[in-house]
Scaffold this motif. Structure first.
Motif, short mmCIF file in Angstrom:
data_model
loop_
_atom_site.label_atom_id
_atom_site.label_comp_id
_atom_site.label_asym_id
_atom_site.label_seq_id
_atom_site.Cartn_x
_atom_site.Cartn_y
_atom_site.Cartn_z
N ASN A 144 0.85 -1.19 0.00
CA ASN A 144 0.00 0.00 0.00
C ASN A 144 0.89 1.24 0.00
O ASN A 144 1.61 1.50 0.97
CB ASN A 144 -0.89 -0.05 1.25
N LYS A 145 0.84 1.99 -1.09
CA LYS A 145 1.77 3.11 -1.26
C LYS A 145 1.55 4.20 -0.21
O LYS A 145 2.51 4.76 0.33
CB LYS A 145 1.63 3.69 -2.67
N ALA A 146 0.27 4.47 0.10
CA ALA A 146 -0.01 5.54 1.07
C ALA A 146 0.50 5.15 2.46
O ALA A 146 1.09 5.99 3.18
CB ALA A 146 -1.52 5.80 1.12
N GLY A 250 -6.78 -0.96 3.80
CA GLY A 250 -5.62 -0.48 4.55
C GLY A 250 -5.42 -1.16 5.89
O GLY A 250 -4.80 -0.60 6.79
N GLU A 266 -8.84 -4.45 -6.35
CA GLU A 266 -9.35 -3.23 -6.99
C GLU A 266 -10.85 -3.04 -6.77
O GLU A 266 -11.35 -1.92 -6.82
CB GLU A 266 -9.03 -3.24 -8.49
N VAL A 270 -9.46 0.68 -4.89
CA VAL A 270 -8.08 1.16 -5.06
C VAL A 270 -7.55 0.72 -6.42
O VAL A 270 -8.10 -0.21 -7.01
CB VAL A 270 -7.15 0.62 -3.94
N LYS A 271 -6.52 1.40 -6.90
CA LYS A 271 -6.07 1.12 -8.26
C LYS A 271 -4.63 0.60 -8.27
O LYS A 271 -3.75 1.15 -7.62
CB LYS A 271 -6.16 2.43 -9.08
N THR A 274 -1.30 2.76 -8.97
CA THR A 274 -1.47 4.09 -8.38
C THR A 274 -1.52 4.00 -6.86
O THR A 274 -0.72 4.65 -6.16
CB THR A 274 -2.79 4.73 -8.89
N ASP A 275 -2.45 3.19 -6.36
CA ASP A 275 -2.61 3.09 -4.89
C ASP A 275 -1.75 1.99 -4.29
O ASP A 275 -1.42 2.03 -3.11
CB ASP A 275 -4.08 2.84 -4.55
N PHE A 276 -1.50 0.98 -5.06
CA PHE A 276 -0.63 -0.09 -4.55
C PHE A 276 0.28 -0.63 -5.64
O PHE A 276 -0.07 -0.61 -6.82
CB PHE A 276 -1.44 -1.21 -3.90
#
Lengths: 412, 315
Positions: A144-146, A250, A266, A270-271, A274-276
């Motif tokens: 998870n990028k965020a 998350g 997805e 989430v994408k 982009t998001d992960f």
């Protein structure tokens, strides 16, 4: 008048002939146990129709599907095309003598540049290729990028040390590092196979061939790391029934799974890309060879099927760029056609890595080990995941070894 | 025969006794064939779809059934020996006995209590509908819903946490001492409405005179219940208990949905274990052996309850 009558009779006869021919031509039906790919099956059916192929898919629940295939093979009346698994499960069914090898089809597709020769490896038994892929899925770690950014992790881990550091940073930031459950009863092996491969790939191969005991040191080491991870609070609640959505929501920073799960993640809003993102789990010892676990899910054709021109036409069409483009419209599906589009950036990247040849493909534990051992072993892994103590780990290893030793002894 | 002819003189021209007997025998045979002809579809159905599979299953349990190639070797009692040495079989048998034991007592007792409570009260029909409602859903759907009721963040745990009893929150379906009781609670929740309705029918069919006479004689409500209502209601209670025990014994969908993922299959009953071994693991012959044992136990229980009912009917 007589001439008109003969023309009319001829027309009627022709009409009857065509009608009969049309009525007798049954559609090609592929039996499967993957109703969760419904949009992919629907896409294939629609594209096939446009290309002049009457195609149908018939879904079963997995248990009933396996029972149906087993009984129909026993009675010699198996469906002409159906999905199956690779590895030992494929060998079992090849040994029944009823599957048709697809070597010529693959040779043609490799020569046309549509497939890489390595894509056939999961479906190869005793030197012959017996399946067309519905999936060639790599088992990777989604992240998870965020949450990574929030925990101050700059990039995806490339070494074991970086992986542990990332887990610790996530934990410190209040995020559980890894998402892992026993959902649907079969997922217990996921971390076991990965930890064994990352610590000792030779032991992984030996274990699957009955040359290593489940109580031997390499397996003990896996359970030691696994128990340690649990004690450090690295894993989410093993009893959740919404594993992919948990990651999308998350609940954990990382998620070790087959890349086919991306489409399901997805669905949580989430994408991919982009998001992960995703990375291949690093080896504990960097000197170990690069390897990635691959799951291959084939469509197999019976010998009777290859005598049916409609089925033969279907096989050629199914492995084409056109068919695989429609298959990939579902967000998680990719079956190895190099000219077809990839459904998301992560799979595109993984396909590129696979094509580079820098990673060895390793068969997933589920298919690499005999099902007589895998099923009870998974139960033990699941039991450990719900009670991850050292005592339970010892019990698990002893119980699996008891079954495995009995199985391998029966094969000698 | 001659003596009979002498004793009962026949009118002139009447057929002899022998001829009449022969004619009667012919009619009896004709009736028998007619009856058999009418019963043939049912007999055929039972033979093909019940008896044949039962005998085939019995035979299959004595073989080694090879996956993908079928019956290929007679194995004697090997599958039964394997069964006797398999701890999972004992777990499954123990769980089945728990299910049967609980089903013997609780659904009928709770059903009777509810029936006594709602009988004759204002809104009886509404109460009956409410309690019967869970029976309208399939066990699979009930299992899925209750799986989430028992989930870590399900309604039970959330409720306990909300009222400050978070310590009592539990992994209801993943703790070995809680999983089977949790599933049984769900089973009773679904079954009890049916038991209540059946017992209400039984209660309403009881004659009122004995109770009125007892009242006149000064018997208390509990005495009337113990000495008059219960004995009169016994045939209904036995029927209800039989239905309940067999439902508990053959409970499959609920246990499969709620307990399938319990690690090591230690919550599964015999019927679920049999399905698991046959269709998931592919041990068809071994699964047949479990089915034979299951059948024998089910028949024993059903015969015992039938015998009890027969004895009560004779009184």
């Amino acid at each position: 008048m007589q001439k008109k009558l003969s023309k009319l009779l001829a027309a009627v006869a022709l009409g009857v002939t065509f009608t009969t021919a049309a009525a007798s031509a049954d559609p090609v039906t592929v039996f499967h146990d993957k109703p969760f790919y419904q949009s992919g099956w629907d896409g294939l059916t629609a594209t096939a129709k446009k290309d002049g192929i009457d195609l149908n898919f018939s879904a079963y629940a997995t248990d009933q599907f396996q029972a149906y295939i087993q009984s129909s093979l026993m009675s010699g009346d198996a469906p002409q095309a159906f999905t199956w698994w690779n590895g030992t499960k494929l060998k079992e069914i090849v040994d029944s003598g009823q599957l048709a090898p697809l070597d010529d089809l693959w040779a043609k597709k490799i020569a046309s540049g549509e497939y890489d020769a390595s894509s056939a490896a999961p479906f190869t038994v005793d030197g012959h290729i017996y399946g067309m892929p519905t999936g060639l899925n790599r088992w990777v770690v989604l992240y998870n990028k965020a949450l990574f950014e929030k925990a101050g992790i700059a990039k995806a881990p490339a070494t074991w040390e970086e992986l542990i550091a990332a887990a610790d940073k996530l934990k410190a930031a209040g995020t559980t590092p890894f998402n892992a459950t026993i959902q649907d009863g079969w997922r217990g092996f996921v971390w076991f196979q990965e930890l064994l491969l990352r610590t000792n790939p030779e032991a992984y191969a030996a274990l699957n061939q009955g040359k290593l005991k489940y109580t031997d040191e390499p397996v003990q080491n896996v359970f030691k790391i696994w128990t340690d991870f649990y004690q450090k609070g690295y894993f989410t609640d093993a009893t959740s029934q919404e594993e992919p959505l948990d990651f999308a929501r998350g609940k954990a920073g990382m998620y070790l799974f087959g890349d086919w799960v991306i489409g399901l993640v997805e669905k949580g809003g989430v994408k991919a890309g982009t998001d992960f993102g995703a990375f291949i789990m690093p080896n504990v010892d960097p000197s170990l060879p690069n390897a990635v676990i691959v799951e291959g899910a084939p469509i197999v054709i019976t010998k009777a099927g290859m005598e049916n021109p409609d089925v033969v036409k279907f096989t050629d069409w199914y492995m084409s760029e056109n068919a695989m483009n429609s298959w990939a419209t579902d967000p998680g599906l990719y079956a190895g056609n190099l000219k077809a589009k990839t459904p998301n950036p992560i799979i595109a990247e993984l396909a590129k890595i696979a094509a580079d040849g820098k990673y060895t493909s390793v068969t997933r534990y589920w298919e690499a080990s005999p099902s007589e051992i895998v099923l009870p072993a998974v139960e033990e892994f699941n039991r450990f995941m719900t009670n991850p103590s050292e005592e339970q780990a010892q019990k698990a290893m002893a119980n699996i070894e008891a079954i495995a030793s009995q199985y391998w002894a029966s094969k000698q | 025969m001659k003596q009979q002819q002498q004793a009962f003189a026949l009118p002139p021209g009447a057929p002899s006794i022998d001829a009449m007997i022969a004619a009667e025998n012919r009619r009896a045979r004709k009736r028998l064939w007619t009856a058999l002809a009418f019963m043939a579809p049912a007999i055929g159905f039972v033979a093909i779809f019940l008896l044949l599979p039962v005998f085939f299953n019995l035979y299959a349990s004595l073989t080694q059934w090879a996956k993908f190639s079928g019956l290929n070797q007679f194995a004697g009692l090997a599958n039964y020996q394997r069964l006797a040495s398999n701890p999972k079989f004992y777990d499954a048998t123990w769980n089945t006995l728990i299910w049967v034991g609980v089903s013997f007592v609780l659904p009928a007792t709770i059903g009777l209590s509810l029936a006594m409570l709602v009988r004759g009260v204002k809104g009886e029909e509404t109460f009956k509908s409410i309690f019967f409602l869970p029976r309208m859903f399939s066990a699979t759907a009930v299992g899925v819903v209750w799986y989430y009721v028992y989930a870590n963040e399900g309604i039970i745990n959330s409720g306990l946490r909300a009222v400050g009893l978070g310590d009592l929150a539990n992994r209801w379906l993943y703790e070995s001492h809680l999983a089977t009781p949790a599933m049984i609670v769900t089973h009773i929740w679904q079954q009890v409405g049916l038991m209540m309705v059946l017992l209400l029918i039984g209660l309403n069919a009881l004659p009122s005179e004995p109770m009125e006479a007892a009242k006149v004689d000064g018997a208390s409500r509990s005495q009337i219940f113990r000495h008059i209502v219960l004995p009169l209601l016994m045939p209904t209670l036995i029927m209800v208990t039989t239905v309940s025990v067999l439902a508990g014994f053959t409970s499959f969908d609920l246990v499969w949905v709620m307990g399938r993922d319990f690690p090591n299959r230690s919550t599964l009953t015999l019927s679920v274990n049999q399905y698991w071994e046959s269709f998931r693991a592919g041990y068809w012959a071994y699964g047949s052996a479990i089915a034979v044992v299951l059948g024998v136990i089910a028949m024993s229980i059903s015969w015992s309850l039938g015998a009890l009912q027969h004895r009560l009917d004779k009184r």
